[in-house]
Write a protein that holds these residues in place. Structure first.
Motif, PDB file in Angstrom:
ATOM      1  N   SER A 120       0.821  -1.215   0.000  1.00 54.97           N
ATOM      2  CA  SER A 120       0.000   0.000   0.000  1.00 54.97           C
ATOM      3  C   SER A 120       0.849   1.257   0.000  1.00 54.97           C
ATOM      4  O   SER A 120       0.423   2.309  -0.476  1.00 54.97           O
ATOM      5  CB  SER A 120      -0.938   0.000   1.214  1.00 54.97           C
ATOM      6  N   ARG A 121       2.058   1.170   0.520  1.00 54.19           N
ATOM      7  CA  ARG A 121       2.993   2.304   0.506  1.00 54.19           C
ATOM      8  C   ARG A 121       3.731   2.398  -0.836  1.00 54.19           C
ATOM      9  O   ARG A 121       3.906   3.488  -1.382  1.00 54.19           O
ATOM     10  CB  ARG A 121       4.010   2.142   1.652  1.00 54.19           C
ATOM     11  N   VAL A 122       4.139   1.276  -1.363  1.00 57.00           N
ATOM     12  CA  VAL A 122       5.033   1.253  -2.531  1.00 57.00           C
ATOM     13  C   VAL A 122       4.264   1.192  -3.842  1.00 57.00           C
ATOM     14  O   VAL A 122       4.692   1.742  -4.864  1.00 57.00           O
ATOM     15  CB  VAL A 122       6.003   0.049  -2.416  1.00 57.00           C
ATOM     16  N   GLY A 123       3.102   0.525  -3.843  1.00 57.09           N
ATOM     17  CA  GLY A 123       2.356   0.297  -5.076  1.00 57.09           C
ATOM     18  C   GLY A 123       2.728  -1.027  -5.710  1.00 57.09           C
ATOM     19  O   GLY A 123       3.706  -1.669  -5.323  1.00 57.09           O
ATOM     20  N   GLN A 124       1.931  -1.436  -6.675  1.00 54.87           N
ATOM     21  CA  GLN A 124       2.177  -2.695  -7.372  1.00 54.87           C
ATOM     22  C   GLN A 124       3.192  -2.480  -8.492  1.00 54.87           C
ATOM     23  O   GLN A 124       3.036  -1.580  -9.318  1.00 54.87           O
ATOM     24  CB  GLN A 124       0.871  -3.233  -7.948  1.00 54.87           C
ATOM     25  N   MET A 125       4.215  -3.312  -8.540  1.00 53.16           N
ATOM     26  CA  MET A 125       5.291  -3.160  -9.515  1.00 53.16           C
ATOM     27  C   MET A 125       4.840  -3.472 -10.945  1.00 53.16           C
ATOM     28  O   MET A 125       5.513  -3.089 -11.899  1.00 53.16           O
ATOM     29  CB  MET A 125       6.461  -4.071  -9.141  1.00 53.16           C
ATOM     30  N   CYS A 126       3.696  -4.164 -11.089  1.00 57.21           N
ATOM     31  CA  CYS A 126       3.237  -4.448 -12.442  1.00 57.21           C
ATOM     32  C   CYS A 126       2.871  -3.175 -13.201  1.00 57.21           C
ATOM     33  O   CYS A 126       2.972  -3.139 -14.439  1.00 57.21           O
ATOM     34  CB  CYS A 126       2.044  -5.396 -12.428  1.00 57.21           C
ATOM     35  N   LEU A 127       2.483  -2.122 -12.510  1.00 63.30           N
ATOM     36  CA  LEU A 127       2.021  -0.913 -13.198  1.00 63.30           C
ATOM     37  C   LEU A 127       3.159  -0.195 -13.923  1.00 63.30           C
ATOM     38  O   LEU A 127       3.045   0.065 -15.136  1.00 63.30           O
ATOM     39  CB  LEU A 127       1.304   0.005 -12.207  1.00 63.30           C
ATOM     40  N   PRO A 128       4.284   0.139 -13.256  1.00 61.04           N
ATOM     41  CA  PRO A 128       5.397   0.708 -14.035  1.00 61.04           C
ATOM     42  C   PRO A 128       5.992  -0.285 -15.030  1.00 61.04           C
ATOM     43  O   PRO A 128       6.496   0.119 -16.084  1.00 61.04           O
ATOM     44  CB  PRO A 128       6.419   1.118 -12.963  1.00 61.04           C
ATOM     45  N   LEU A 129       5.922  -1.581 -14.704  1.00 55.06           N
ATOM     46  CA  LEU A 129       6.428  -2.581 -15.646  1.00 55.06           C
ATOM     47  C   LEU A 129       5.621  -2.566 -16.933  1.00 55.06           C
ATOM     48  O   LEU A 129       6.186  -2.591 -18.031  1.00 55.06           O
ATOM     49  CB  LEU A 129       6.388  -3.968 -15.012  1.00 55.06           C
ATOM     50  N   TRP A 130       4.293  -2.534 -16.823  1.00 59.32           N
ATOM     51  CA  TRP A 130       3.467  -2.542 -18.028  1.00 59.32           C
ATOM     52  C   TRP A 130       3.664  -1.278 -18.860  1.00 59.32           C
ATOM     53  O   TRP A 130       3.633  -1.322 -20.080  1.00 59.32           O
ATOM     54  CB  TRP A 130       1.998  -2.728 -17.645  1.00 59.32           C
TER      55      TRP A 130
END
Length: 479
Positions: A462-472
């Motif tokens: 919740s602090r960092v975010g999901q890494m799939c979003l910048p990856l996509w």
């Protein structure tokens, strides 16, 4: 949401649509297959495409609902299965050319449980030979690449699972872990996973000709790699369903009793003389701050000796491998894997004979020390690796390469030897000279409390975010 966005949905978001009928299982599976066909030729994460079979099963699920059946908790969720686990009618090759025609007579328990919950298998993912590398390449199916770029290994041995799920090939990916094979790919690709504790997920391969060694049985676990912690809470209750084929499975609910007070977390940066990279330290600090903000009581304190326990456990495992597997590796393995194992035996001098029996007894001492420590500290936040993830084929670089890949990974395999659950979650996206790279941390939990580890992972996410979003975003720019 357009139909082209369906593959982006988490399993949690997807089931809100499929279970209410807003989206059919066939539509959900078709979009995941489309994504697989778009990105897998470059990644080589999926070694066997099951598109035709998957669509047939998805249609059957939809038809059953029309006839009045209740949709399962994972209704229409596209998943992948690692090629070292039995799926009826398909090869359990384990990445070995000589095993390419070993066809499974029946499904392994985890495959049964996923399909009973309504999940649909769209493909089988790649693994290194004998599933015994922290990288993924073999002479049968070739190399799997990391969707972040070819400067990073995809991890192993569930490298195809980690690369695939983060690239959007299905919402859930099956993997397994004897020394880190769920967590290495999660760390390499920026995914989320929890290595279940001993006995938590039923396991057995109907195709296996003999029972595995006792350490292989007790250190290896089945699990899932996901893009979000919430998807573990959604899917793991189905995965842990009992199966009589595993006589040592522990049948317990996913959620344990809530704690009466704020959870105490032991926080350590101890890397036992290995250099702690500044980006890993920043990830640890971010994870700590996220847990503090979420109400956890975090204290910087070292847990019982991870280095001694981890190294002893892996040396014992190497003793069992030397005794039970070396002939098979010599007979069926490539020169690459034979060379790697020779260096494994140098890095982790095998414990054998009477000394191995003594170490199996000593294992209880290590587990007891951790159980007593975790009476006070329910969770332990630590590095997963002391350095950012390594590049492809680093473990083929002799003693130095194997030392960087596995020698320093004591927080990983110590948890297997102890039989404790451990989550692995991204806590930072580092901008390194070779390119962006996720940095994961590990959260170990009390025995049987995988749910606590996943809760903590969710707080960090919740602090960092999901890494799939910048990856996509990065992948879309390259397409």
């Amino acid at each position: 949401m357009t139909k082209n966005d369906i593959w982006r949905l988490s399993a949690t978001a997807l089931t809100k649509l499929t279970r209410t009928g807003e989206l059919s299982a066939e539509q959900a599976v078709q979009r995941a297959i489309d994504r697989m066909h778009q990105v897998n030729p470059d990644l080589n994460a999926v070694a066997e495409d099951l598109s035709v079979e998957a669509l047939q099963k998805a249609r059957a699920l939809d038809q059953a609902v029309v006839r009045g059946a209740s949709p399962g908790p994972l209704h229409g969720v596209p998943v992948t299965i690692k090629i070292n686990v039995d799926q009826k009618g398909h090869a359990t090759s384990n990445g070995v050319v000589a095993l390419k025609d070993v066809i499974a007579p029946n499904d392994a328990p985890i495959v049964t449980n996923l399909q009973n919950a309504g999940a649909v298998v769209i493909g089988r993912t790649n693994t290194p030979e004998f599933s015994f590398r922290a990288d993924t390449d073999n002479d049968l199916h070739g190399r799997t690449h990391n969707p972040w770029g070819r400067h990073i290994s995809p991890g192993g041995s569930s490298g195809g699972a980690g690369a695939g799920v983060m690239a959007g090939i299905g919402a859930l990916a099956h993997g397994n872990d004897i020394g880190g094979s769920l967590r290495f790919p999660a760390a390499a690709n920026g995914a989320v996973t929890v290595k279940p504790g001993l006995g938590r997920v039923p396991a057995w391969n109907p195709s296996q000709p003999a029972e595995r060694g006792i350490l292989a049985q007790s250190m290896s676990v089945q699990g899932l790699i996901t893009r979000s912690a919430a998807d573990l809470h959604l899917s793991m209750p189905s995965v842990i369903a009992a199966d009589p084929r595993d006589p040592f499975h522990v049948s317990m609910p996913w959620r344990g009793a809530p704690c009466d007070t704020s959870l105490k977390v032991a926080f350590t940066k101890n890397t036992f003389g290995y250099a702690l990279h500044p980006e890993v330290e920043k990830a640890l600090d971010t994870a700590r701050d996220a847990l503090v903000d979420a109400g956890y009581l975090v204290t910087e304190i070292d847990p019982p000796d991870v280095f001694e326990c981890g190294r002893a456990g892996y040396r014992a495992l190497m003793g069992e491998v030397l005794t039970l597997m070396k002939d098979d590796i010599e007979a069926a393995g490539s020169q690459t894997i034979r060379n790697i194992f020779e260096v494994y035996f140098q890095e982790f001098p095998p414990i054998t004979d009477t000394d191995l029996i003594r170490m199996l007894a000593q294992r209880t001492h290590y587990a007891r020390e951790w159980s007593l420590f975790m009476e006070d500290y329910a969770l332990v936040l630590s590095p997963f690796l002391p350095q950012p993830f390594f590049g492809p084929d680093r473990d083929t670089d002799g003693a130095e390469g194997v030392h960087e890949v596995l020698g320093c990974a004591v927080y990983s395999y110590a948890m297997n030897f102890l039989g404790l659950p451990a989550a692995c979650v991204p806590a930072r996206l580092a901008q390194l000279p070779k390119g962006p790279q996720p940095i994961n941390v590990q959260i170990a939990a009390r025995r049987w409390r995988e749910d606590m580890a996943v809760d903590a992972a969710a707080a960090i996410e919740s602090r960092v975010g999901q890494m799939c979003l910048p990856l996509w975003d990065r992948m879309d720019a390259a397409l």
